[in-house]
Design an enzyme around this catalytic site. Structure first.
Site, mmCIF file in Angstrom:
data_model
loop_
_atom_site.group_PDB
_atom_site.id
_atom_site.type_symbol
_atom_site.label_atom_id
_atom_site.label_comp_id
_atom_site.label_asym_id
_atom_site.label_seq_id
_atom_site.Cartn_x
_atom_site.Cartn_y
_atom_site.Cartn_z
ATOM 1 N N ARG A 268 0.826 -1.217 0.000
ATOM 2 C CA ARG A 268 0.000 0.000 0.000
ATOM 3 C C ARG A 268 0.856 1.260 0.000
ATOM 4 N NH1 ARG A 268 -2.352 -3.760 -0.998
ATOM 5 N NH2 ARG A 268 -4.343 -4.544 -0.216
ATOM 6 N N SER B 241 -11.265 -0.439 3.019
ATOM 7 C CA SER B 241 -10.496 -0.863 4.188
ATOM 8 C C SER B 241 -9.861 0.365 4.850
ATOM 9 C CB SER B 241 -9.411 -1.854 3.782
ATOM 10 O OG SER B 241 -9.992 -3.010 3.211
ATOM 11 N N GLU C 220 -5.279 3.550 6.455
ATOM 12 C CA GLU C 220 -4.992 3.438 5.030
ATOM 13 C C GLU C 220 -5.393 4.669 4.237
ATOM 14 O OE1 GLU C 220 -6.165 0.360 1.468
ATOM 15 O OE2 GLU C 220 -5.574 -0.490 3.388
#
Length: 339
Positions: free
Chosen positions: A165, A239, A334
């Site tokens: 990520r 998420s 995130e």
């Protein structure tokens, strides 16, 4: 300038958490020339913010300066060999439209990334990943424009600092470049990755070469729709926390204390399922005011209506604190926070 600028623009439709915010100046360039022009004519002392569809974004307050939501369109085949095909897409292309198009052509490589919200330009920024595949595995190069100079540069995948990520555009070069397009290297023959549990079960008994990209895409969409809320129906940013990576020793200690812990060995340690940690801490389906963790997927923070940025950040902080106190694991958010 042919490009129309919007002042005091409403951004509630530019973030899937549906948080109220406005942009002092919003530009939606459709070409590289328009992007170069709007950058050249901006106040160099004012900040520049780049947003896609806002599916991985928390806007904390109104955005000063210039906000850019790229509308660079287009998908095309660049070249091909007997084994591979290279395709390019503008940064403003809706990601799943790109996936659907490549699968329809019979090309393999993106099917596991089906139905991920957002744009093609946001994909390398975040190094999106799902069901055993990351964008870095199929990316050939990223095209960017430097904000300060308007210079266009192409970065091969090996120079993008891809990690879980993460990428150079999100970390060391944050705020320096605007991603304007991507090029992908896909397979002409099926080499599907079906290592993810539900995919393994669905295609049990078939060799990877016998599994089509279309079949995997169909299954991935079914799994995502069964687990994740549609932002168009229930506002969310997907998420909300990354899966934390801990040392092998830490993971073994946690496994001994919590035998049901979901964990995956990695080269640099053990990746823990953040959703399991959040659910085990009692947050699945729990609400704080207008926000909460989703009833079916504890990893997804949702806005039930009327939430403010402070509501979102308060819930995120409470979840992080609880998980840290119970498991000694620090969760990392995130979605990007602006400004």
């Amino acid at each position: 300038m042919s490009l129309v600028l919007q002042y005091n623009a409403d951004l509630s439709g530019f973030n899937t958490l549906a948080l109220p915010a406005r942009a002092a100046c919003l530009a939606r360039p459709k070409t590289l020339d328009e992007l170069e022009q709007v950058l050249a004519e901006r106040d160099p002392q004012s900040p520049v913010y780049v947003i896609g569809e806002g599916s991985n974004l928390v806007i904390q307050e109104d955005l000063p300066g210039l906000t850019i939501a790229l509308a660079l369109d287009g998908m095309l085949k660049v070249r091909e060999t007997d084994q591979h095909v290279w395709v390019a897409a503008g940064a403003g292309v809706h990601w799943d439209d790109l996936v659907a198009w490549t699968v329809e052509q019979g090309w393999q490589g993106l099917e596991n990334l089906s139905l991920i919200p957002g744009t093609a330009g946001a994909a390398p920024f975040q190094n999106i990943g799902a069901y055993g595949v990351e964008l870095a595995q199929v990316l050939e190069q990223v095209t960017v424009m430097e904000i300060a100079t308007g210079k266009v540069t192409h970065f091969p995948a090996g120079e993008c600092d891809f990690a879980y990520r993460d990428s150079r555009f999100k970390s060391r070069d944050k705020g320096r470049f605007i991603i304007t397009g991507i090029e992908l290297k896909l397979n002409r023959q099926a080499q599907c990755n079906i290592s993810y549990g539900p995919l393994q079960q669905c295609f049990a008994g078939l060799a990877p070469g016998e599994v089509t990209a279309a079949a995997v895409r169909e299954q991935v969409i079914a799994v995502r729709q069964s687990k994740l809320p549609d932002p168009a129906v229930l506002a969310n940013a997907g998420s909300f926390f990354k899966n934390p990576v801990v040392s092998t020793e830490k993971a073994e200690a946690l496994k001994e204390a919590f035998p049901q812990l979901v964990a995956y060995p990695q080269q640099d340690g053990v990746k823990l399922a953040a959703g399991w940690l959040i659910e085990a801490a009692g947050w699945k389906g729990k609400q704080l005011g207008p926000v909460g963790m989703h009833r079916d997927q504890a990893l997804v923070l949702v806005n039930h209506g009327g939430a403010t940025p402070s509501d979102v950040m308060a819930l995120a902080a409470a979840v992080r604190t609880d998980v840290r106190q119970r498991f000694g694991v620090q969760l990392e958010q995130e979605p990007i926070v602006l400004p």
